[in-house]
Design a protein around this motif. Structure first.
Motif, PDB file in Angstrom:
ATOM      1  N   LEU A 103       9.432 -56.467  42.296  1.00 43.49           N
ATOM      2  CA  LEU A 103       9.867 -56.709  40.922  1.00 43.49           C
ATOM      3  C   LEU A 103       9.002 -55.948  39.927  1.00 43.49           C
ATOM      4  CD1 LEU A 103      10.614 -60.531  41.125  1.00 43.49           C
ATOM      5  CD2 LEU A 103      12.270 -58.673  40.952  1.00 43.49           C
ATOM      6  N   HIS A 104       7.709 -55.840  40.237  1.00 47.55           N
ATOM      7  CA  HIS A 104       6.831 -55.050  39.374  1.00 47.55           C
ATOM      8  C   HIS A 104       7.291 -53.587  39.358  1.00 47.55           C
ATOM      9  CE1 HIS A 104       3.220 -53.594  37.385  1.00 47.55           C
ATOM     10  NE2 HIS A 104       3.080 -52.697  38.350  1.00 47.55           N
ATOM     11  N   GLY A 105       7.682 -53.104  40.532  1.00 48.26           N
ATOM     12  CA  GLY A 105       8.187 -51.739  40.610  1.00 48.26           C
ATOM     13  C   GLY A 105       9.456 -51.553  39.788  1.00 48.26           C
ATOM     14  N   LEU A 106      10.337 -52.538  39.820  1.00 41.95           N
ATOM     15  CA  LEU A 106      11.573 -52.466  39.038  1.00 41.95           C
ATOM     16  C   LEU A 106      11.271 -52.461  37.542  1.00 41.95           C
ATOM     17  CD1 LEU A 106      13.867 -54.938  41.028  1.00 41.95           C
ATOM     18  CD2 LEU A 106      14.037 -52.436  40.944  1.00 41.95           C
ATOM     19  N   ALA A 107      10.253 -53.198  37.151  1.00 39.52           N
ATOM     20  CA  ALA A 107       9.884 -53.256  35.740  1.00 39.52           C
ATOM     21  C   ALA A 107       9.334 -51.915  35.251  1.00 39.52           C
ATOM     22  CB  ALA A 107       8.855 -54.351  35.500  1.00 39.52           C
ATOM     23  N   MET A 108       8.837 -51.103  36.179  1.00 36.39           N
ATOM     24  CA  MET A 108       8.311 -49.778  35.836  1.00 36.39           C
ATOM     25  C   MET A 108       9.336 -48.677  36.082  1.00 36.39           C
ATOM     26  SD  MET A 108       5.363 -50.597  34.758  1.00 36.39           S
ATOM     27  CE  MET A 108       4.610 -48.985  34.584  1.00 36.39           C
ATOM     28  N   ASP A 109      10.563 -49.055  36.419  1.00 39.49           N
ATOM     29  CA  ASP A 109      11.623 -48.091  36.730  1.00 39.49           C
ATOM     30  C   ASP A 109      11.944 -47.254  35.494  1.00 39.49           C
ATOM     31  OD1 ASP A 109      13.779 -46.675  37.629  1.00 39.49           O
ATOM     32  OD2 ASP A 109      15.128 -48.395  37.817  1.00 39.49           O
ATOM     33  N   ASN A 110      11.785 -45.940  35.607  1.00 35.82           N
ATOM     34  CA  ASN A 110      12.036 -45.059  34.466  1.00 35.82           C
ATOM     35  C   ASN A 110      13.505 -45.013  34.063  1.00 35.82           C
ATOM     36  OD1 ASN A 110       9.394 -44.258  33.986  1.00 35.82           O
ATOM     37  ND2 ASN A 110       9.472 -42.637  35.517  1.00 35.82           N
ATOM     38  N   GLY A 111      14.391 -45.449  34.972  1.00 37.45           N
ATOM     39  CA  GLY A 111      15.805 -45.454  34.626  1.00 37.45           C
ATOM     40  C   GLY A 111      16.121 -46.483  33.561  1.00 37.45           C
ATOM     41  N   ALA A 112      15.530 -47.667  33.670  1.00 42.81           N
ATOM     42  CA  ALA A 112      15.782 -48.731  32.704  1.00 42.81           C
ATOM     43  C   ALA A 112      14.678 -48.832  31.657  1.00 42.81           C
ATOM     44  CB  ALA A 112      15.916 -50.066  33.425  1.00 42.81           C
ATOM     45  N   PHE A 113      13.439 -48.537  32.084  1.00 41.87           N
ATOM     46  CA  PHE A 113      12.290 -48.639  31.176  1.00 41.87           C
ATOM     47  C   PHE A 113      11.501 -47.332  31.228  1.00 41.87           C
ATOM     48  CE2 PHE A 113      13.159 -52.836  33.053  1.00 41.87           C
ATOM     49  CZ  PHE A 113      13.502 -53.545  31.906  1.00 41.87           C
ATOM     50  N   PRO A 114      11.886 -46.343  30.449  1.00 45.97           N
ATOM     51  CA  PRO A 114      11.212 -45.033  30.473  1.00 45.97           C
ATOM     52  C   PRO A 114       9.703 -45.153  30.263  1.00 45.97           C
ATOM     53  CG  PRO A 114      13.196 -44.952  29.123  1.00 45.97           C
ATOM     54  CD  PRO A 114      12.945 -46.392  29.438  1.00 45.97           C
ATOM     55  N   GLY A 115       8.950 -44.651  31.235  1.00 46.34           N
ATOM     56  CA  GLY A 115       7.504 -44.721  31.127  1.00 46.34           C
ATOM     57  C   GLY A 115       6.956 -46.122  31.208  1.00 46.34           C
ATOM     58  N   GLY A 116       7.778 -47.050  31.736  1.00 52.76           N
ATOM     59  CA  GLY A 116       7.329 -48.428  31.825  1.00 52.76           C
ATOM     60  C   GLY A 116       7.425 -49.182  30.514  1.00 52.76           C
ATOM     61  N   HIS A 117       8.215 -48.642  29.566  1.00 53.68           N
ATOM     62  CA  HIS A 117       8.358 -49.286  28.262  1.00 53.68           C
ATOM     63  C   HIS A 117       9.837 -49.518  27.949  1.00 53.68           C
ATOM     64  CE1 HIS A 117       4.117 -48.486  27.426  1.00 53.68           C
ATOM     65  NE2 HIS A 117       4.317 -47.238  27.828  1.00 53.68           N
ATOM     66  N   TRP A 118      10.057 -50.376  26.978  1.00 62.24           N
ATOM     67  CA  TRP A 118      11.431 -50.630  26.539  1.00 62.24           C
ATOM     68  C   TRP A 118      11.981 -49.357  25.889  1.00 62.24           C
ATOM     69  CZ3 TRP A 118      14.044 -55.035  27.610  1.00 62.24           C
ATOM     70  CH2 TRP A 118      15.320 -55.167  27.052  1.00 62.24           C
ATOM     71  N   PRO A 119      13.231 -48.966  26.173  1.00 59.17           N
ATOM     72  CA  PRO A 119      13.780 -47.726  25.607  1.00 59.17           C
ATOM     73  C   PRO A 119      13.841 -47.797  24.084  1.00 59.17           C
ATOM     74  CG  PRO A 119      15.511 -49.058  26.616  1.00 59.17           C
ATOM     75  CD  PRO A 119      14.208 -49.666  27.036  1.00 59.17           C
ATOM     76  N   LYS A 120      13.572 -46.653  23.452  1.00 58.53           N
ATOM     77  CA  LYS A 120      13.620 -46.598  21.989  1.00 58.53           C
ATOM     78  C   LYS A 120      15.045 -46.844  21.505  1.00 58.53           C
ATOM     79  CE  LYS A 120       9.746 -43.401  21.377  1.00 58.53           C
ATOM     80  NZ  LYS A 120       9.325 -42.089  20.815  1.00 58.53           N
ATOM     81  N   ALA A 121      15.131 -47.577  20.411  1.00 56.84           N
ATOM     82  CA  ALA A 121      16.455 -47.873  19.850  1.00 56.84           C
ATOM     83  C   ALA A 121      16.917 -46.786  18.899  1.00 56.84           C
ATOM     84  CB  ALA A 121      16.413 -49.214  19.113  1.00 56.84           C
ATOM     85  N   THR A 122      16.014 -45.841  18.569  1.00 58.98           N
ATOM     86  CA  THR A 122      16.384 -44.781  17.635  1.00 58.98           C
ATOM     87  C   THR A 122      15.532 -43.554  17.920  1.00 58.98           C
ATOM     88  OG1 THR A 122      16.440 -44.115  15.313  1.00 58.98           O
ATOM     89  CG2 THR A 122      14.757 -45.694  15.940  1.00 58.98           C
ATOM     90  N   ASP A 123      16.005 -42.390  17.519  1.00 56.24           N
ATOM     91  CA  ASP A 123      15.244 -41.155  17.699  1.00 56.24           C
ATOM     92  C   ASP A 123      14.311 -40.892  16.531  1.00 56.24           C
ATOM     93  OD1 ASP A 123      16.401 -40.577  20.122  1.00 56.24           O
ATOM     94  OD2 ASP A 123      18.075 -39.479  19.229  1.00 56.24           O
ATOM     95  N   VAL A 124      14.389 -41.758  15.503  1.00 56.94           N
ATOM     96  CA  VAL A 124      13.578 -41.555  14.300  1.00 56.94           C
ATOM     97  C   VAL A 124      12.108 -41.854  14.612  1.00 56.94           C
ATOM     98  CG1 VAL A 124      13.180 -42.294  11.944  1.00 56.94           C
ATOM     99  CG2 VAL A 124      15.514 -42.152  12.836  1.00 56.94           C
TER     100      VAL A 124
END
Length: 245
Positions: free
Chosen positions: A224-245
């Motif tokens: 599960l820790h590995g899934l939380a670091m999955d770049n597909g859902a969480f780029p770089g282990g972080h929540w995806p940005k909601a905006t490009d600004v």
């Protein structure tokens, strides 16, 4: 999988907390009775020394097993914590799944009336949010399931320990009673030694058993820790940005 019940856990903890002082007190009782009988004038020569030696060995065995009970008791609150955290993870799952369902382009009706570069960027930013939320919901659900398994397994383990403590106290009581008679002192002490060793072996078996049952849950947590670091859902282990600004 063993089920968990907070009320059952409380009952087991109460049984352990009340039984341990009794077992500790019985150690002195067995030794005192044995030493008292060893001074009897009706004993054959040398028998008193044998009784004292056996009593000392029994006391050593009792104290060893008591130390094991005390050590095991350090984690007695863990099953309840697992259960409470499992409930919290289910709350997270519910919130995340709601977000996942509400952040899809099809649900956000305004995207259908909005055109241009900004609308396109907005629509592109939505998809990763829904994917991340759905992934979080899945991780939360699996974490909760693992914790529920740990809680049930822990409860079953401590219920077994409580039964072993009752068995141990019974061995002590029988030894204390046998030690009050000249005829029963030596046989009673020998039985106490054997019974204590047997109870210790059963405790060891219970420890090995819970280790085997919880091992896969530890592996699940690593996954599960590995899934939380999955770049597909969480780029770089972080929540995806909601905006490009």
């Amino acid at each position: 999988m063993a089920a968990f019940s907070p009320s059952q856990h409380e009952a087991v903890v109460d049984k352990l907390n009340s039984g341990l002082p009794k077992a500790q007190n019985n150690v002195a009782v067995v030794r005192r009775n044995a030493y008292s009988v060893s001074e009897s004038l009706f004993l054959p020569p040398g028998a008193g020394d044998v009784i004292k030696h056996l009593a000392d060995e029994v006391v050593k065995a009792f104290k060893w097993l008591l130390d094991e009970f005390v050590a095991v008791m350090e984690g007695v609150g863990a099953p309840l914590l697992f259960w409470e955290n499992a409930d919290q993870w289910q709350t997270i799952r519910g919130l995340a799944s709601t977000v996942a369902g509400q952040t899809t382009p099809g649900v956000l009706g305004s995207t259908g009336d909005w055109t241009g570069d900004t609308a396109t960027a907005y629509t592109k930013a939505i998809a990763p949010q829904s994917t991340a939320a759905a992934s979080l919901a899945s991780i939360a659900d699996k974490t909760s399931q693992a914790l529920v398994t740990c809680a049930g397994t822990g409860l079953a383990f401590y219920a077994t320990i409580a039964l072993l403590l009752v068995q141990f106290i019974g061995i002590q009581v029988a030894a204390a009673a046998a030690d009050t008679t000249v005829v029963g002192a030596i046989p009673g002490l020998l039985v106490a030694l054997g019974g204590t060793a047997s109870t210790g072996s059963l405790m060891l078996a219970a420890l090995v058993g819970i280790g085997a049952l919880l091992g896969p849950q530890a592996t699940q947590m690593v996954t599960l820790h590995g899934l939380a670091m999955d770049n597909g859902a969480f780029p770089g282990g972080h929540w995806p940005k909601a905006t490009d600004v």
